[in-house]
Design a protein around this motif. Sequence first.
Motif, PDB file in Angstrom:
ATOM      1  N   THR A   1       0.828  -1.205   0.000  1.00  7.12           N
ATOM      2  CA  THR A   1       0.000   0.000   0.000  1.00  7.12           C
ATOM      3  C   THR A   1       0.862   1.255   0.000  1.00  7.12           C
ATOM      4  O   THR A   1       0.586   2.221  -0.718  1.00  7.12           O
ATOM      5  CB  THR A   1      -0.928   0.001   1.229  1.00  7.12           C
ATOM      6  OG1 THR A   1      -1.760  -1.156   1.190  1.00  7.12           O
ATOM      7  CG2 THR A   1      -1.799   1.246   1.251  1.00  7.12           C
ATOM      8  N   LEU A   2       1.925   1.235   0.786  1.00  7.78           N
ATOM      9  CA  LEU A   2       2.833   2.385   0.853  1.00  7.78           C
ATOM     10  C   LEU A   2       3.455   2.670  -0.506  1.00  7.78           C
ATOM     11  O   LEU A   2       3.590   3.831  -0.916  1.00  7.78           O
ATOM     12  CB  LEU A   2       3.926   2.110   1.892  1.00  7.78           C
ATOM     13  CG  LEU A   2       5.013   3.180   2.045  1.00  7.78           C
ATOM     14  CD1 LEU A   2       4.409   4.507   2.461  1.00  7.78           C
ATOM     15  CD2 LEU A   2       6.064   2.719   3.052  1.00  7.78           C
ATOM     16  N   LEU A   3       3.818   1.622  -1.229  1.00  5.22           N
ATOM     17  CA  LEU A   3       4.422   1.787  -2.548  1.00  5.22           C
ATOM     18  C   LEU A   3       3.461   2.486  -3.509  1.00  5.22           C
ATOM     19  O   LEU A   3       3.850   3.410  -4.231  1.00  5.22           O
ATOM     20  CB  LEU A   3       4.828   0.420  -3.099  1.00  5.22           C
ATOM     21  CG  LEU A   3       5.412   0.383  -4.506  1.00  5.22           C
ATOM     22  CD1 LEU A   3       6.676   1.230  -4.589  1.00  5.22           C
ATOM     23  CD2 LEU A   3       5.707  -1.060  -4.915  1.00  5.22           C
ATOM     24  N   ALA A   4       2.204   2.068  -3.507  1.00  6.44           N
ATOM     25  CA  ALA A   4       1.214   2.689  -4.394  1.00  6.44           C
ATOM     26  C   ALA A   4       0.998   4.155  -4.033  1.00  6.44           C
ATOM     27  O   ALA A   4       0.907   5.021  -4.916  1.00  6.44           O
ATOM     28  CB  ALA A   4      -0.102   1.923  -4.311  1.00  6.44           C
TER      29      ALA A   4
ATOM     30  N   GLY B   1      -6.617   6.694  -5.129  1.00  6.14           N
ATOM     31  CA  GLY B   1      -7.801   6.160  -4.465  1.00  6.14           C
ATOM     32  C   GLY B   1      -7.547   4.738  -4.010  1.00  6.14           C
ATOM     33  O   GLY B   1      -6.798   3.997  -4.657  1.00  6.14           O
ATOM     34  N   ARG B   2      -8.173   4.353  -2.915  1.00 10.50           N
ATOM     35  CA  ARG B   2      -7.958   3.018  -2.364  1.00 10.50           C
ATOM     36  C   ARG B   2      -9.296   2.383  -2.029  1.00 10.50           C
ATOM     37  O   ARG B   2     -10.173   3.023  -1.452  1.00 10.50           O
ATOM     38  CB  ARG B   2      -7.095   3.101  -1.096  1.00 10.50           C
ATOM     39  CG  ARG B   2      -6.849   1.761  -0.401  1.00 10.50           C
ATOM     40  CD  ARG B   2      -5.906   1.981   0.791  1.00 10.50           C
ATOM     41  NE  ARG B   2      -5.606   0.748   1.487  1.00 10.50           N
ATOM     42  CZ  ARG B   2      -6.296   0.271   2.521  1.00 10.50           C
ATOM     43  NH1 ARG B   2      -7.339   0.954   2.977  1.00 10.50           N
ATOM     44  NH2 ARG B   2      -5.966  -0.865   3.100  1.00 10.50           N
ATOM     45  N   VAL B   3      -9.446   1.103  -2.438  1.00 13.73           N
ATOM     46  CA  VAL B   3     -10.641   0.337  -2.109  1.00 13.73           C
ATOM     47  C   VAL B   3     -10.200  -0.935  -1.401  1.00 13.73           C
ATOM     48  O   VAL B   3      -9.389  -1.694  -1.934  1.00 13.73           O
ATOM     49  CB  VAL B   3     -11.451  -0.033  -3.368  1.00 13.73           C
ATOM     50  CG1 VAL B   3     -12.681  -0.854  -2.982  1.00 13.73           C
ATOM     51  CG2 VAL B   3     -11.864   1.206  -4.143  1.00 13.73           C
ATOM     52  N   GLN B   4     -10.736  -1.146  -0.204  1.00 12.93           N
ATOM     53  CA  GLN B   4     -10.467  -2.386   0.522  1.00 12.93           C
ATOM     54  C   GLN B   4     -11.509  -3.413   0.092  1.00 12.93           C
ATOM     55  O   GLN B   4     -12.690  -3.281   0.400  1.00 12.93           O
ATOM     56  CB  GLN B   4     -10.542  -2.157   2.039  1.00 12.93           C
ATOM     57  CG  GLN B   4     -10.229  -3.386   2.862  1.00 12.93           C
ATOM     58  CD  GLN B   4      -8.791  -3.835   2.714  1.00 12.93           C
ATOM     59  OE1 GLN B   4      -7.874  -3.036   2.824  1.00 12.93           O
ATOM     60  NE2 GLN B   4      -8.591  -5.119   2.459  1.00 12.93           N
TER      61      GLN B   4
ATOM     62  N   ALA C   1      -6.500  -1.482  -5.490  1.00  9.51           N
ATOM     63  CA  ALA C   1      -7.512  -2.494  -5.178  1.00  9.51           C
ATOM     64  C   ALA C   1      -6.899  -3.457  -4.170  1.00  9.51           C
ATOM     65  O   ALA C   1      -6.248  -4.437  -4.536  1.00  9.51           O
ATOM     66  CB  ALA C   1      -7.942  -3.223  -6.450  1.00  9.51           C
ATOM     67  N   ASP C   2      -7.091  -3.158  -2.900  1.00  9.03           N
ATOM     68  CA  ASP C   2      -6.403  -3.885  -1.831  1.00  9.03           C
ATOM     69  C   ASP C   2      -7.086  -5.224  -1.554  1.00  9.03           C
ATOM     70  O   ASP C   2      -8.306  -5.274  -1.348  1.00  9.03           O
ATOM     71  CB  ASP C   2      -6.387  -3.025  -0.561  1.00  9.03           C
ATOM     72  CG  ASP C   2      -5.112  -3.213   0.243  1.00  9.03           C
ATOM     73  OD1 ASP C   2      -4.288  -4.058  -0.136  1.00  9.03           O
ATOM     74  OD2 ASP C   2      -4.948  -2.503   1.253  1.00  9.03           O
ATOM     75  N   GLU C   3      -6.294  -6.297  -1.564  1.00  8.33           N
ATOM     76  CA  GLU C   3      -6.782  -7.665  -1.349  1.00  8.33           C
ATOM     77  C   GLU C   3      -7.952  -7.966  -2.283  1.00  8.33           C
ATOM     78  O   GLU C   3      -9.045  -8.340  -1.867  1.00  8.33           O
ATOM     79  CB  GLU C   3      -7.167  -7.877   0.113  1.00  8.33           C
ATOM     80  CG  GLU C   3      -5.983  -7.788   1.060  1.00  8.33           C
ATOM     81  CD  GLU C   3      -6.316  -8.281   2.462  1.00  8.33           C
ATOM     82  OE1 GLU C   3      -5.961  -9.425   2.796  1.00  8.33           O
ATOM     83  OE2 GLU C   3      -6.935  -7.509   3.214  1.00  8.33           O
TER      84      GLU C   3
ATOM     85  N   GLN D   1      -2.789  -8.909  -3.410  1.00  9.66           N
ATOM     86  CA  GLN D   1      -3.404 -10.092  -2.824  1.00  9.66           C
ATOM     87  C   GLN D   1      -2.382 -10.769  -1.912  1.00  9.66           C
ATOM     88  O   GLN D   1      -1.178 -10.697  -2.127  1.00  9.66           O
ATOM     89  CB  GLN D   1      -3.928 -11.054  -3.880  1.00  9.66           C
ATOM     90  CG  GLN D   1      -2.922 -11.612  -4.857  1.00  9.66           C
ATOM     91  CD  GLN D   1      -3.581 -12.521  -5.891  1.00  9.66           C
ATOM     92  OE1 GLN D   1      -4.795 -12.521  -6.079  1.00  9.66           O
ATOM     93  NE2 GLN D   1      -2.778 -13.313  -6.565  1.00  9.66           N
ATOM     94  N   ASN D   2      -2.937 -11.397  -0.865  1.00  4.32           N
ATOM     95  CA  ASN D   2      -2.132 -12.053   0.164  1.00  4.32           C
ATOM     96  C   ASN D   2      -2.075 -13.545  -0.151  1.00  4.32           C
ATOM     97  O   ASN D   2      -3.116 -14.202  -0.200  1.00  4.32           O
ATOM     98  CB  ASN D   2      -2.780 -11.798   1.534  1.00  4.32           C
ATOM     99  CG  ASN D   2      -2.077 -12.515   2.668  1.00  4.32           C
ATOM    100  OD1 ASN D   2      -1.057 -13.173   2.473  1.00  4.32           O
ATOM    101  ND2 ASN D   2      -2.622 -12.384   3.870  1.00  4.32           N
TER     102      ASN D   2
END
Length: 318
Positions: free
Chosen positions: A52-55, A67-70, A107-109, A149-150
């Motif tokens: 996330t920090l990189l983005a 923008g970030r979406v969990q 687009a987180d996870e 993705q994890n």
Amino acid sequence: MDLSEFKTLTDDIRTEIGSVVQGQDELIKLLLISVFARGHCLLEGPPGTAKTLLARCLAQVIALDFGRVQFTPDLMPGDVLGVNLFNFETNEFRLTKGPIFTDILLADEINRAPPKTQSALLQAMNEREVTIDGTSHPLGPDFFVIATQNPIEQHGTYPLPEAQLDRFLFKLIVGFPDRSAEVDILKRSAELPLGADSGRTELRKVMDRKTLRAGHELVNSIRLDDTILTYIVDLVRATRSDGEIQYGASTRAADAISSAVRAMAAMEGRDYAIPDDVQALVLPALRHRLLLGPSAEIEGRTPDDVLGGIINRTDAPR
């Protein structure tokens, strides 16, 4: 903008991001290649590896909206794209834009959302526009998706389908930094108050929209020799006949590699590509586009293992 100016500019971007995201120099380089190749990136790695920090840092340095979406199991397509809501004062429907209306979308996870929501990104990633209630809305020429993705916890996740994976230019494996980099990270955190977010550091804006588009135009001017194009095609076609691969890479994958090779050559200050450029980009560009056969999976082989063998067996141009 000429090639020397472009190389200096991209080197400055890598240095600026690297001052915060330490120990991930190759990852930063590949992410920047994808920006100028106009592709999207899928980052896979365990929690706590600065995805996330990189983005966020990338958006700061090139002065784009972020923008970030969990992504969660109950996330709906409208939560990402937006919806038309009825305004009782004007007796009209009005579009309430979703978080996808930005320049860099994290687009987180992404694999935690159901397929219906994942597929909401397909048109946006391919055409840089979205359709809501039959009306198309452009997202802008700088639209860029970074999905994460994890790989550790797969319970309750929805693996991305092949059609969605094929929209990503690169799949980048985010590992842990080496020992000295981790020490430097802790030293930097130790200088901040407890509980402070190190990711909120203001970075120098190295590039603006005008310069970004000039960089895109410069990459567009790079032309690949027929020997390089043939080499790319030979590598991609080899994935379709390899006994360890059930489904090989598509023509879109070959086109993606050629775009990335042009960006990499420009970032190295060259107006021509070399076979080393192709070999450096084959793994991130193809590892998510292959489906291994049962024998390879039983033996514990990975896509990177199989692709490494293909690179070694395919003659490079001299």
